[in-house]
Enzyme design. Sequence first.
Site, PDB file in Angstrom:
ATOM      1  N   LYS A 221       0.829  -1.208   0.000  1.00 30.73           N
ATOM      2  CA  LYS A 221       0.000   0.000   0.000  1.00 30.73           C
ATOM      3  C   LYS A 221       0.867   1.263   0.000  1.00 30.73           C
ATOM      4  O   LYS A 221       1.970   1.289   0.556  1.00 30.73           O
ATOM      5  CB  LYS A 221      -0.946  -0.003   1.212  1.00 30.73           C
ATOM      6  CG  LYS A 221      -2.016  -1.110   1.173  1.00 30.73           C
ATOM      7  CD  LYS A 221      -3.068  -0.847   0.117  1.00 30.73           C
ATOM      8  CE  LYS A 221      -4.037  -2.013  -0.071  1.00 30.73           C
ATOM      9  NZ  LYS A 221      -4.988  -2.158   1.022  1.00 30.73           N
TER      10      LYS A 221
ATOM     11  N   ARG B 177      -3.411 -10.604   3.853  1.00 26.29           N
ATOM     12  CA  ARG B 177      -3.609 -10.593   2.396  1.00 26.29           C
ATOM     13  C   ARG B 177      -2.388  -9.940   1.768  1.00 26.29           C
ATOM     14  O   ARG B 177      -2.144  -8.741   1.971  1.00 26.29           O
ATOM     15  CB  ARG B 177      -4.894  -9.835   2.055  1.00 26.29           C
ATOM     16  CG  ARG B 177      -5.291  -9.865   0.584  1.00 26.29           C
ATOM     17  CD  ARG B 177      -6.629  -9.144   0.377  1.00 26.29           C
ATOM     18  NE  ARG B 177      -7.089  -9.248  -1.005  1.00 26.29           N
ATOM     19  CZ  ARG B 177      -6.749  -8.412  -1.982  1.00 26.29           C
ATOM     20  NH1 ARG B 177      -5.924  -7.392  -1.732  1.00 26.29           N
ATOM     21  NH2 ARG B 177      -7.215  -8.580  -3.205  1.00 26.29           N
TER      22      ARG B 177
END
Length: 258
Positions: A203, A239
């Site tokens: 991210k 994840r």
Amino acid sequence: MGVLNVTPDSFSDGGVHFRAEDAVASARRMRDEGAAIVDVGGESTRPGSEGVSLDEELRRVVPVLEALQGDVPVSIDTAKAEVARRALALGAELVNDVTALRGDPELAGVVADEGAYLCLMHMRGEPRTMQLDPTYEDVASEVAAFLEERLAFAVSQGVAEERICLDPGIGFGKTIEQNFELVARLDVLVALGRPVLVGFSRKSSLGRVLGDPEATTGPLSASIAAAVAAYERGATILRVHDVKEHVEALTVAAALDG
């Protein structure tokens, strides 16, 4: 949970798995590297992304699911009931819905009827607008309250509570500081009593906290650090894009925990 985006425009791996044969090979590699499940998605939800049609999403994911059926455990990353229905018929075990059953009124019924697992994620707004000045009084408490309400809704629609996990939605309508606070205070979400999924892998917040204000992704080293921190605070599912490296790091972290 390995990430497999069968899209041309996902924030980190867009285009890498757009051909079905490439996606299938990557899914099998993730399985071999230790992924418990591979999350197949045909619609990008990166900040600023636009949706795709039902037909296009099916065109992207169905060939991959058909090839992996009975070979690799898979989940389907979708907010569309028909995509979920087709995916579950092809062996998917879990529906990973970034809208937490707000996007398609028929999705809860599909999950309930099939007895599938379900992941409910928090997102402020929608992908196209979610990063436009997200504000919270108390991000952890507000995300927890939202997920608690969506959990109750899912159960009211016939989804078994023991088959539901919760995702705070790192990067989905949150600032850098809010993303890190959610992991630091993950106990607030763990207290809801359901497994918590954290997806901090690659991210942009990871790149920006390292000093690049224009970063669109974060490096592997930072992704692993965030995953281990989430694990230590009670996350059940991580994840990730880089399965092997995360499995190795988490194996060591678990050994250190005794």
